[in-house]
Scaffold this motif. Structure first.
Motif, short mmCIF file in Angstrom:
data_model
loop_
_atom_site.label_atom_id
_atom_site.label_comp_id
_atom_site.label_asym_id
_atom_site.label_seq_id
_atom_site.Cartn_x
_atom_site.Cartn_y
_atom_site.Cartn_z
N ASP A 98 -31.85 -45.92 -4.32
CA ASP A 98 -30.68 -46.41 -3.96
C ASP A 98 -29.43 -46.26 -5.23
N ASP A 99 -30.05 -46.16 -6.23
CA ASP A 99 -29.09 -45.77 -7.36
C ASP A 99 -28.55 -44.30 -7.37
N ALA A 143 -24.19 -40.69 -6.02
CA ALA A 143 -23.98 -39.69 -5.52
C ALA A 143 -22.79 -39.73 -4.73
N HIS A 144 -22.82 -40.98 -3.92
CA HIS A 144 -21.89 -41.22 -3.05
C HIS A 144 -20.41 -41.19 -3.65
N ASP A 172 -14.43 -35.17 -2.87
CA ASP A 172 -13.50 -34.82 -1.35
C ASP A 172 -12.07 -35.45 -1.43
N ALA A 173 -11.89 -36.42 -2.10
CA ALA A 173 -10.43 -36.94 -2.35
C ALA A 173 -9.55 -35.73 -2.94
N ALA A 174 -10.25 -35.31 -3.99
CA ALA A 174 -9.33 -34.19 -4.99
C ALA A 174 -9.28 -33.05 -4.14
N THR A 175 -10.24 -32.59 -3.21
CA THR A 175 -10.18 -31.50 -2.51
C THR A 175 -9.10 -31.42 -1.66
N SER A 176 -9.23 -32.74 -0.76
CA SER A 176 -8.23 -33.00 0.39
C SER A 176 -6.81 -33.18 -0.13
N ARG A 205 -18.43 -32.95 -12.62
CA ARG A 205 -19.08 -34.16 -12.59
C ARG A 205 -20.36 -34.18 -11.51
N TRP A 206 -19.81 -33.58 -10.36
CA TRP A 206 -20.99 -33.62 -9.27
C TRP A 206 -22.10 -32.73 -9.65
N MET A 207 -21.67 -31.27 -10.22
CA MET A 207 -22.68 -30.33 -10.81
C MET A 207 -23.56 -30.78 -11.57
N THR A 208 -23.14 -31.61 -12.74
CA THR A 208 -23.60 -32.01 -13.87
C THR A 208 -24.74 -33.15 -13.36
#
Length: 72
Positions: A5-6, A11-12, A19-23, A52-55
């Motif tokens: 769950d963590d 991840a979410h 997603d917000a940045a890419t949009s 941050r995601w890749m890290t």
């Protein structure tokens, strides 16, 4: 909360930010705004969100897995 769950919650949050940045970046591209302070801000945001995601993905030990390459 469980480890799974963590992981999902973090991840979410990271995916939502990316997603917000890419949009936002795609919106600027559609508006032909490929330079200036807003473009710089958004491209920095998108790059940092991706990092941050890749890290996070590269440093997490996933629930139910081992470090043994034979289990991959």
């Amino acid at each position: 909360m469980t480890t799974t769950d963590d992981f999902r919650a973090q991840a979410h949050a990271l995916i939502a930010d990316l997603d917000a940045a890419t949009s936002e970046m795609m919106s600027l591209i559609s508006a032909h705004q490929l330079s200036g302070p807003e473009w710089e801000r958004v491209t920095r945001w998108q790059h940092e969100a991706y990092e941050r995601w890749m890290t996070y993905l590269n440093t997490r030990s996933y629930p139910g897995t081992t470090d043994d390459p034979a289990n991959c």
